[in-house]
Design an enzyme around this catalytic site. Structure first.
Site, PDB file in Angstrom:
ATOM      1  N   GLY A  63       0.704  -1.219   0.133  1.00 49.27           N
ATOM      2  CA  GLY A  63       0.154   0.085   0.009  1.00 49.27           C
ATOM      3  C   GLY A  63       0.857   1.162   0.101  1.00 49.27           C
ATOM      4  O   GLY A  63       2.112   1.120  -0.217  1.00 49.27           O
ATOM      5  N   ASN A  64       0.289   2.351   0.382  1.00 48.98           N
ATOM      6  CA  ASN A  64       1.072   3.549   0.520  1.00 48.98           C
ATOM      7  C   ASN A  64       0.313   4.325   1.540  1.00 48.98           C
ATOM      8  O   ASN A  64      -0.698   4.049   2.217  1.00 48.98           O
ATOM      9  CB  ASN A  64       1.095   4.314  -0.958  1.00 48.98           C
ATOM     10  CG  ASN A  64      -0.251   4.620  -1.305  1.00 48.98           C
ATOM     11  OD1 ASN A  64      -1.095   5.406  -0.767  1.00 48.98           O
ATOM     12  ND2 ASN A  64      -0.607   4.134  -2.505  1.00 48.98           N
TER      13      ASN A  64
END
Ligand code: PMT
Length: 398
Positions: free
Chosen positions: A208-209
């Site tokens: 993810g981020n």
């Protein structure tokens, strides 16, 4: 607000007493205020108070029995830049949504050429009643903007949703309303993507981020405050938003985000793609938690679908497409290349400055480029203000 002509409609609910504060705020901000009261509302606030604060006569009846003067509802409706009915009772909403015109306020509403904004107030069970909800939906589709009731202590002693929004907030919504040129007629439906995407590796891990969803949620909030309908498609985010004019769809991965966009895109006039979509996802999602037996673990990644490009190449009827670009180097060059490659109407370039602009920060520093590469440069601002700047540019191109 300077010189703006605000016509206030006051109906018979206990929250009517708060209208004195709203008038004070609007007058201080330079607005011209006139008021129409329903006969029932004068049990809750005196016409003398309203008249003194607005510095104008208060209109209650079509004609004044003492002076014989007639109030022209059409003239009042044409005078107003906006009609704000606060508080708006269930009774008045029912009449507005079915065409019943048995007092001066309703006659003025039916004669309005500019926007009507209402701030409902009632007890919590009334607010949840299917008939009231149905009437609100009818009013929304008629182009009326609704400022939802808030939660808290109610005059009945019960707790729940039904309190009229506070005067300071109503004034803020009006400020936003005037900051964008409003055209009459039905509001737009705006699709917004927000937040990160999570690409599963196994049942407990993902790629993810750091996107928090703040920028996308602020865009949604501001669009709603301006009277538009919003379909907000958000990746995993702790942000919350509830509004009668909002459809919030929560997704996890880029593929899920694409499916949601594909389902709703053809009924939207504008798409703002602020999500930080993961470019790649693991090729294989393990069924069991991956064990840490080896020193090295190799993950094969495959490219995710480009949601923005899909929307841009699947447009009907002049849909406006707005992309985002968060860049750390060659910012302008990279953003302009995305604008061309993805055939966008606008690209919003975010200048990445750790903790100040970009992921999770409260502020953003943006430059917007239109398809002719004309730039709109903005200073560092709160994400709420950034949202308003973006909508001001994007919604005034027609
Ligand atoms: O959520 P916050 O913490 O408030 O942070 C906001 C933000 C920094 C995430 C946001 O303002 C932002 O800049 N989002 C875009 C991030 C980015 O640069 O994305 P990109 O360069 O990978 O993509 C460019 C554009 O294509 C974006 O509009 C993106 O939504 C879209 N895209 C990208 C990849 C993909 N597979 N599908 C897409 O739709």
């Amino acid at each position: 607000m300077q010189g703006k002509r605000i016509l206030l409609g006051i109906t018979g609910g206990i929250a009517a007493y708060k209208i004195a504060y709203l008038i004070r705020i609007l007058k201080k901000q330079g607005a011209e205020v006139r008021a129409i009261m329903t006969p029932a509302s004068s049990d809750f606030i005196s016409p003398l108070v309203v008249s003194t604060l607005t510095e104008n006569p208060v209109h209650i009846e079509f004609w004044n029995k003492q002076t014989g003067e007639w109030t022209n509802h059409v003239e009042l409706a044409l005078w107003a830049d906006v009609l704000v009915i606060a508080p708006c009772t269930a009774n008045t909403m029912a009449k507005m949504s079915t065409g019943i015109c048995d007092n001066l306020l309703l006659a003025t509403y039916f004669s309005m050429k500019s926007k009507t904004i209402i701030a409902p107030a009632m007890d919590l069970d009334m607010y949840q009643h299917p008939t009231v909800k149905r009437n609100m939906e009818t009013l929304l589709s008629d182009g009326v903007q609704i400022i939802p009731a808030t939660e808290g202590e109610l005059a009945s002693g019960l707790e729940g949703q039904g309190r009229m929004e506070e005067p300071a907030q109503i004034a803020e919504i009006l400020q936003d309303f005037f900051r964008i040129e409003h055209k009459n007629g039905p509001s737009k439906t705006i699709l917004i993507t927000a937040g990160p995407t999570h690409e599963a590796m196994d049942p407990v891990r993902f790629i993810g981020n750091h996107s928090s969803g703040k920028m996308g949620f602020e865009l949604a909030k501001t669009s709603l405050a301006l009277g538009h309908s919003v379909i907000l498609i958000s990746g995993p985010s702790s942000m919350e938003l509830v509004h009668p004019n909002l459809q919030l769809i929560r997704v996890q991965s880029a593929e899920e985000m694409l499916s949601a966009v594909q389902m709703h895109w053809n009924r939207c006039q504008v798409g703002i793609f602020s999500a930080a979509v993961a470019d790649y996802r693991p090729e294989i999602v393990a069924n069991e938690k991956i064990k840490k037996n080896e020193e090295h673990l190799t993950l094969n990644l495959v490219k995710n679908p480009d949601i923005l490009s899909w929307a841009s190449s699947n447009r009907e009827n002049r849909q406006i497409v707005v992309g985002f670009a968060l860049e750390t180097n060659n910012a302008e060059e990279n953003a302009l290349s995305k604008l061309d490659r993805k055939k966008l109407d606008f690209i919003v370039l975010n200048e990445f400055v750790k903790d100040v602009s970009g992921f999770q920060s409260e502020t953003n520093k943006i430059t917007i480029f239109d398809k002719d590469k004309k730039s709109f440069v903005f200073p560092l601002k709160s994400k709420k203000e950034v949202a308003l700047d973006i909508l001001s540019v994007v919604l005034t191109i027609e």
